[in-house]
Design an enzyme around this catalytic site. Structure first.
Site, short mmCIF file in Angstrom:
data_model
loop_
_atom_site.label_atom_id
_atom_site.label_comp_id
_atom_site.label_asym_id
_atom_site.label_seq_id
_atom_site.Cartn_x
_atom_site.Cartn_y
_atom_site.Cartn_z
N ASP A 178 -12.27 -9.36 3.50
CA ASP A 178 -13.51 -9.34 2.71
C ASP A 178 -14.10 -10.75 2.61
O ASP A 178 -15.32 -10.93 2.69
CB ASP A 178 -13.26 -8.79 1.29
CG ASP A 178 -13.56 -7.30 1.19
OD1 ASP A 178 -13.49 -6.61 2.22
OD2 ASP A 178 -13.86 -6.83 0.07
N ASP A 181 -2.74 -18.01 0.08
CA ASP A 181 -3.74 -18.54 -0.85
C ASP A 181 -4.46 -19.73 -0.22
O ASP A 181 -5.70 -19.83 -0.26
CB ASP A 181 -3.11 -18.91 -2.21
CG ASP A 181 -1.95 -19.88 -2.10
OD1 ASP A 181 -1.39 -20.02 -0.99
OD2 ASP A 181 -1.59 -20.51 -3.12
N LYS A 194 3.22 -15.37 1.86
CA LYS A 194 3.58 -16.17 0.69
C LYS A 194 5.10 -16.30 0.65
O LYS A 194 5.78 -15.74 -0.22
CB LYS A 194 3.07 -15.49 -0.59
CG LYS A 194 1.58 -15.63 -0.83
CD LYS A 194 1.17 -16.98 -1.41
CE LYS A 194 1.60 -17.12 -2.86
NZ LYS A 194 1.24 -18.48 -3.39
N ASP A 238 -6.43 -7.23 3.47
CA ASP A 238 -7.53 -6.57 2.78
C ASP A 238 -8.42 -7.63 2.13
O ASP A 238 -9.65 -7.62 2.28
CB ASP A 238 -6.96 -5.62 1.72
CG ASP A 238 -8.05 -4.88 0.96
OD1 ASP A 238 -8.99 -4.40 1.62
OD2 ASP A 238 -7.95 -4.79 -0.27
N TYR A 274 0.83 -1.21 0.00
CA TYR A 274 0.00 0.00 0.00
C TYR A 274 0.86 1.26 0.00
O TYR A 274 0.46 2.28 -0.55
CB TYR A 274 -0.92 0.02 1.22
CG TYR A 274 -2.23 -0.70 1.00
CD1 TYR A 274 -2.25 -2.06 0.73
CD2 TYR A 274 -3.44 -0.02 1.09
CE1 TYR A 274 -3.45 -2.72 0.54
CE2 TYR A 274 -4.64 -0.68 0.90
CZ TYR A 274 -4.65 -2.02 0.62
OH TYR A 274 -5.83 -2.67 0.43
C1 IPM Z 1 -10.50 -1.55 3.32
C2 IPM Z 1 -10.71 -0.89 1.99
C3 IPM Z 1 -9.55 0.07 1.75
C4 IPM Z 1 -8.29 -0.76 1.67
C5 IPM Z 1 -9.70 0.98 0.52
C6 IPM Z 1 -10.99 1.78 0.58
C7 IPM Z 1 -8.51 1.86 0.33
O1 IPM Z 1 -10.84 -1.83 1.00
O2 IPM Z 1 -10.39 -0.84 4.34
O3 IPM Z 1 -10.47 -2.78 3.36
O4 IPM Z 1 -7.94 -1.28 0.60
O5 IPM Z 1 -7.61 -0.86 2.70
MG MG Z 2 -10.93 -3.83 1.70
#
Ligand code: IPM
Ligand code: MG
Length: 370
Positions: A254, A226, A193, A250, A142
């Site tokens: 999700d 993975d 990884k 990240d 990042y």
């Molecule tokens: C998260 C989001 C952020 C990230 C974006 C909005 C920059 O996806 O907080 O998970 O990638 O960290």
């Molecule tokens: Mg995210």
């Protein structure tokens, strides 16, 4: 009466709608419990761009640095798809994380019993799920330099992002994971990884060394990221705490979010190191979901992740553990009553608006306080 300085950054899309429900709870806590929250407000993301031409203004950054905690909604949307990269909505969030040095991102994935049927996985796979992803948040790809797109002059361009980690960054995030594991089921799984990335080799080495030196009582395992993603959807209950880098965290968070039935359910806390003098950590709390521009302004967004983020704020920034427990219980009780926003709606349940969901949680919170 204690004074607790909160900065509200509702942001874009459904951010303001979700934040409004938290504000109802804060107002109640101030009046009925003397909680002493003092609110400041600011703009972030597209809304900051529209007002100031940047993703967060210097004034609002200063407010964030001075606050006891920041509550953040969501940023982004089609409207700002064409703005320069440096001032895109996400840049505001990334600047907050970087400048406040919020290196530890805590993302719990809890499957409320009432929602086991909303998951895309079979109920027995997710029922009772309670895992915690500890994501490194201020390093890795990042923020690594160089980060460029270069014109090679032959009709080709080259894009470079840099994945970079120093020992201290891995050490401090793994320490957070081990410490939190001790308050839970005492197990940490580290994901990287190391089979393809030097940063993965160092990650694994430093996590193992930190474990040996300071946390040998915690059960530690290592998994390739993975395979970790695969195991998360196969049998997520095998995990307690997962510690991983910024990008893997990240993605994996999700995935974990969806196990719980809806992205609209998941809160997060981003914490800095304790201040040497006061012991206080800088902190920002935000839902894991995004700004969902497609449903913004319709009053149908799920405010639970935002409310649960405020519960984490009560717990981690203000030591208000009883209040945090009560707010989390209130959320579970509302779900038990069959109250649902559209994203978690199922047969036989009662579909409500964003505002009605917030009201229902507050009513339960009051009832639990009585
Ligand atoms: C998260 C989001 C952020 C990230 C974006 C909005 C920059 O996806 O907080 O998970 O990638 O960290
Ligand atoms: Mg995210």
């Amino acid at each position: 009466m204690a004074t607790r300085k909160l900065l509200l950054l509702p942001g874009d899309g459904i951010g303001p709608e979700a934040m409004a429900e938290v504000e109802k709870i804060i107002a109640h806590m101030n009046v009925a419990e003397g909680a002493g929250f003092v609110l400041e407000r600011g703009l972030v993301g597209g809304s900051a761009f529209d007002a100031h031409g940047v993703a967060i203004s210097e004034g609002d950054m200063a407010k964030a640095m001075a606050a006891d905690a920041v509550l953040f909604g969501a940023v982004g949307g089609e409207k700002w798809a064409g703005v320069p990269y440096e001032v895109r909505p996400e840049a505001g969030l990334l600047r907050l994380r970087k400048d406040m040095e919020l290196f530890a991102n805590l993302r719990p994935a809890i499957c409320y019993p009432a929602l086991a049927n909303s998951s895309s996985l079979r109920p027995e796979v997710v029922e009772g799920l309670d895992i915690l992803i500890v994501r490194e948040l201020t390093g890795g790809v990042y923020f690594g330099e160089p980060k460029t797109i270069t014109d090679l002059g032959n009709g080709q361009k080259r894009a470079v992002d840099t994945q970079v980690y120093d020992t201290y960054e891995i050490e401090r995030i793994s320490a957070v994971a081990f410490e939190l594991a001790r308050t839970r089921r005492n197990e940490v799984c580290s994901m990287e990884k190391h089979n393809v990335m030097k940063s993965g080799v160092l990650w694994k080495e430093v996590v193992a060394a930190t474990h040996r030196a300071r946390f040998a009582d915690v059960k530690l395992s290592h998994m390739l990221a993975d395979a970790g993603g695969m195991q998360l959807v196969r049998w997520p209950k095998q995990f307690d705490v997962i510690v991983t880098d910024n990008l893997f965290g990240d993605m994996l968070s999700d995935v974990a979010a969806m196990l719980t039935g809806s992205l609209g359910m998941l809160p997060s806390a981003s914490l800095g190191a304790p201040d040497a003098k006061t012991g206080k950590r800088k902190a920002l709390y935000e839902p894991v979901h995004g700004s969902a521009p497609d449903i913004a302004g319709q009053g149908i967004a799920n405010p639970i992740a935002m409310i649960a983020s405020f519960a984490m704020c009560l717990r981690y920034s203000f030591g208000m553990v009883a209040e945090a427990d009560r707010l989390e219980k209130a959320i579970a009780a509302v779900l038990d009553d069959g109250i649902r926003t559209a994203d978690i709606m199922s047969d036989g349940m009662t579909k409500v608006s964003t505002g009605a969901m917030g009201d229902a949680v507050l009513a339960k919170y009051k009832a639990l306080s009585a």
